[in-house]
Each structure stands twice: as structure tokens, then as C-alpha cells.
Motif scaffolding. Sequence first.
Motif: not given
Length: 116
Positions: A3, A31, A64, A66, A37, A6, A39, A107-109, A33
Motif C-alpha cells: 500500500e 480513486l 475511493i 470500489y 486489490q 502504491v 486496499y 482497477e486502481f486509477y 479501486v
Amino acid sequence: MHELAVTKSLLDIVLQKKEEMNLEKILSIQLVVGKMQNYEEEWIQRYFEYVSEGTPAEGAKIQIRYLPVSFACKECGTEFEYNVKTDDKILCPSCGNMDCKLLTGREFYIESMEAV
Ligand SMILES: [Zn+2]
């Protein structure tokens, strides 16, 4: 710490964007996510506070959104959601096939950010 790494790259990206757009300060970051992931929002926020100290992103709020983990069956094409916490096998609910393709979940953007 996965984490932390990232979160550091996240900081690099937003600071670079800030430069490009000639902004003063980053207020919040939205974000996206995937649930695969794993997170936790709380930890991303904490790490972000740590890595952004003394930068124009200090104090920015991380939000976030999700996305669920979902698969498509390679046999019949059925798309289904997979619950990381309760499901142990990835199994097509209509034909029982175990050969499934991941659709969402990794995904993570950055979706958007608020800055002044
Ligand atoms: Zn199927």
C-alpha cells in the motif's frame, strides 16, 4: 508494504498533474479501486498523509469508489460477481464451469481530483 508503494506512486501522479495544470494545492483525490486489490480506504488515507507531508498534496482527502470483482464464464458467457470475502471458488452460477475470465476487480486509477 504494498500500500505504501502504491500510495507513493499515487502522490507522484497527482503532483505531476498539479504541475501540468499550474495548480496550487490538491484538496481531494477520487480513486477507483477494484475489490480484488484489497486496499482499505483508511490505510490509503493514512499512508497518503505520511508521504504527502510537506508537499502541495498535504491534507488531501482520498475518496475511493470500489468496483466489484466480476467474471465472465468462458463456456456460456454468464457474467457474475464474486465476493472475495465469502466465495472460495470461482464458479459459473449457471453451468458450474470453473474456467472464467476476470472482468473487473483489479482497477486502481485516479478518476478525478479537486485542486485550486
Ligand atoms: Zn457458464
